[in-house]
Design an enzyme around this catalytic site. Structure first.
Site, PDB file in Angstrom:
ATOM      1  N   HIS A 113      -3.398 -13.707  -1.543  1.00 49.26           N
ATOM      2  CA  HIS A 113      -2.906 -13.007  -2.907  1.00 49.26           C
ATOM      3  C   HIS A 113      -3.493 -11.477  -2.807  1.00 49.26           C
ATOM      4  CE1 HIS A 113      -3.539 -12.733  -7.422  1.00 49.26           C
ATOM      5  NE2 HIS A 113      -2.332 -13.461  -7.071  1.00 49.26           N
ATOM      6  N   LYS A 115      -3.263  -7.364  -2.241  1.00 47.72           N
ATOM      7  CA  LYS A 115      -2.442  -6.408  -2.060  1.00 47.72           C
ATOM      8  C   LYS A 115      -3.090  -5.370  -1.603  1.00 47.72           C
ATOM      9  CE  LYS A 115      -0.903  -9.290  -5.451  1.00 47.72           C
ATOM     10  NZ  LYS A 115      -1.710 -10.238  -6.463  1.00 47.72           N
ATOM     11  N   ASP A 120      -2.625   5.323   8.181  1.00 51.68           N
ATOM     12  CA  ASP A 120      -3.389   6.038   9.293  1.00 51.68           C
ATOM     13  C   ASP A 120      -4.931   6.069   9.167  1.00 51.68           C
ATOM     14  OD1 ASP A 120      -0.829   6.924  10.363  1.00 51.68           O
ATOM     15  OD2 ASP A 120      -0.779   8.752   9.097  1.00 51.68           O
ATOM     16  N   HIS A 298      -0.582  -8.468 -16.175  1.00 55.48           N
ATOM     17  CA  HIS A 298      -0.749  -9.003 -14.688  1.00 55.48           C
ATOM     18  C   HIS A 298      -2.183  -8.393 -14.096  1.00 55.48           C
ATOM     19  CE1 HIS A 298       0.361  -9.624 -10.535  1.00 55.48           C
ATOM     20  NE2 HIS A 298       0.576 -10.960 -11.308  1.00 55.48           N
ATOM     21  N   LYS A 300      -5.897  -6.993 -13.281  1.00 52.68           N
ATOM     22  CA  LYS A 300      -7.104  -7.552 -13.113  1.00 52.68           C
ATOM     23  C   LYS A 300      -8.331  -6.217 -12.845  1.00 52.68           C
ATOM     24  CE  LYS A 300      -3.778  -9.840 -10.426  1.00 52.68           C
ATOM     25  NZ  LYS A 300      -3.371 -10.669 -11.544  1.00 52.68           N
ATOM     26  N   ASP A 305     -20.627  -0.294 -18.938  1.00 53.21           N
ATOM     27  CA  ASP A 305     -21.219   0.896 -19.322  1.00 53.21           C
ATOM     28  C   ASP A 305     -20.694   1.937 -19.172  1.00 53.21           C
ATOM     29  OD1 ASP A 305     -23.205  -0.856 -20.366  1.00 53.21           O
ATOM     30  OD2 ASP A 305     -24.629  -0.772 -18.479  1.00 53.21           O
TER      31      ASP A 305
END
Length: 416
Positions: A113, A115, A120, A298, A300, A305
């Site tokens: 899952h 991404k 380089d 979608h 996350k 603080d």
């Protein structure tokens, strides 16, 4: 691989595909040596075709490119799409490909899952945005709200080393019990020649089904436990474990301003149903809940603080916390925290509906029984999911799956 806090970075928040895709494509166009790309979903739409074109141009000028997609999330790439890449020298890998059964995808669990894009060894992208047109506003009302970060600096070689190591998935035997008990896990390498790009401290955290089964959740709990002023969590799929929920309730009860931004227009109805089972329990403890209604959420992301923030691929649900392979970046920086906080505050003010205790007022025997079963499930689901088949995942060259030219190529020894 054991990770460590690394300073000397610049981290930029990228909101939605409108910010993410142009930056990734620009960096691919400037790549000189290597591109490592992992994504759960790659669709053959205008975004996927633009990515393909960018990779083909880079490959033709000699850049070494490895692309990894998940077999469940990206099942419908055409032979022509993959063949164009592989014939140009791009190595396309499919994580846990499985045949369909009666038309349904069978590899539901243990998904890749993550991404991640690394260019380089000097620039990386980590987040929740897939390579698909539904991350762009012009997709329509079901376009997703999502986030990623662009990282420059001393953390990038660590992410590069990790992404390279994942190309060996399925070829290495799992560690023996004795090795797991007594061998020290190697530290991630530090590149002493790469110049610092800024002053931001960062931590790259992953979740797998071997040594790092709960690292992302653990860092969430540590941050929540240490919060003194505010906690804001924006998460698409929210059904966390009992310990994380307990920390949220305790934080609210000690006076921390705890706010959750959850889906109000979910892409899957079960998401809202599951999250709403928790609303009453959280609201009575003082947690504030906001449902985002502008489009499917979608994202996350989270902050506590005025310094700690995280952006990544991990939801706070059983799949992400107990089964999927995930990656998050944790950031210690006041400016980044403030920028993310201002964005989320704007989201709550203009695009969310606050859920009040009167909206979910509940009483009676059924509520008590339901709460009993829900929270016993939350206590135990990490252990239960751990009993699901923990097969050794496989990375398969895409051309082998499609019998494309070059399918007899062996990838051994190609990871530099």
């Amino acid at each position: 691989m054991k990770t460590r806090w690394v300073g000397g970075n610049r981290v930029t928040l990228l909101i939605n595909g409108e910010s993410f895709f142009p930056r990734v494509f620009e960096c691919i166009a400037a790549a000189e040596r290597e591109i490592l790309l992992e994504t759960f979903i790659l669709f053959e739409d205008k975004v996927g075709l633009a990515l393909q074109a960018a990779l083909l141009t880079a490959a033709r000028r000699g850049v070494q490119i490895d692309v990894t997609v998940d077999g469940y999330g990206s099942p419908d790439l055409s032979p022509a799409f993959i063949s164009a890449l592989t014939q140009a020298g791009v190595r396309v890998h499919v994580f846990d490909p499985s045949p369909r059964l009666w038309g349904y995808r069978t590899n539901v669990f243990r998904r890749m899952h993550r991404k991640i894009v690394v260019i380089d060894g000097t620039r990386a992208f980590v987040g929740g945005i897939n390579f698909a047109a539904d991350h762009l506003a012009d997709f329509g009302p079901t376009a997703k709200q999502d986030y990623a970060v662009e990282i420059e600096g001393l953390l990038v070689p660590q992410i590069q080393h990790y992404a390279r190591s994942q190309l060996l998935v399925g070829r290495q035997a799992p560690p023996r019990l004795r090795d797991r008990l007594f061998r020290r896990e190697p530290q991630a390498p530090v590149n002493t020649t790469l110049p610092a790009a800024g002053q931001v401290e960062t931590l790259f955290v992953t979740r797998d089904n071997r040594e790092h089964t709960s690292d992302i959740e653990r860092h969430y709990r540590i941050a929540i436990r240490g919060a003194r002023q505010r906690i804001i969590i924006a998460n698409a799929y929210f059904f966390p474990g009992y310990r994380l929920l307990r920390q949220l309730r305790r934080a609210a009860r000690r006076g921390v301003d705890v706010r959750l931004i959850l889906q109000g227009e979910p892409d899957m109805p079960i998401v809202k149903i599951a999250a709403r089972l928790l609303y009453h329990h959280l609201l009575v403890a003082g947690v504030k809940i906001y449902e985002y209604h502008e489009r499917p959420l979608h994202g996350k992301v989270a902050l506590t603080d005025d310094e700690w923030s995280t952006v990544g691929s991990s939801n706070l649900d059983p799949l992400s916390l107990s089964l999927n392979l995930e990656a998050n970046v944790i950031i210690k920086d006041r400016a980044f925290n403030q920028h993310l906080g201002e964005h989320l505050a704007q989201l709550m003010q203009t695009s969310c509906k606050q859920i009040l205790i009167s909206d979910v007022a509940e009483a009676g025997l059924w509520v008590s029984l339901r709460s009993f079963f829900v929270f016993h499930l939350l206590r135990r689901y990490p252990a239960w999911f751990g009993w699901l088949p923990a097969h050794t995942p496989q990375l398969t060259p895409a051309e082998k799956l499609l019998n494309l030219p070059g399918s007899d190529r062996v990838n051994e020894g190609q990871v530099s």
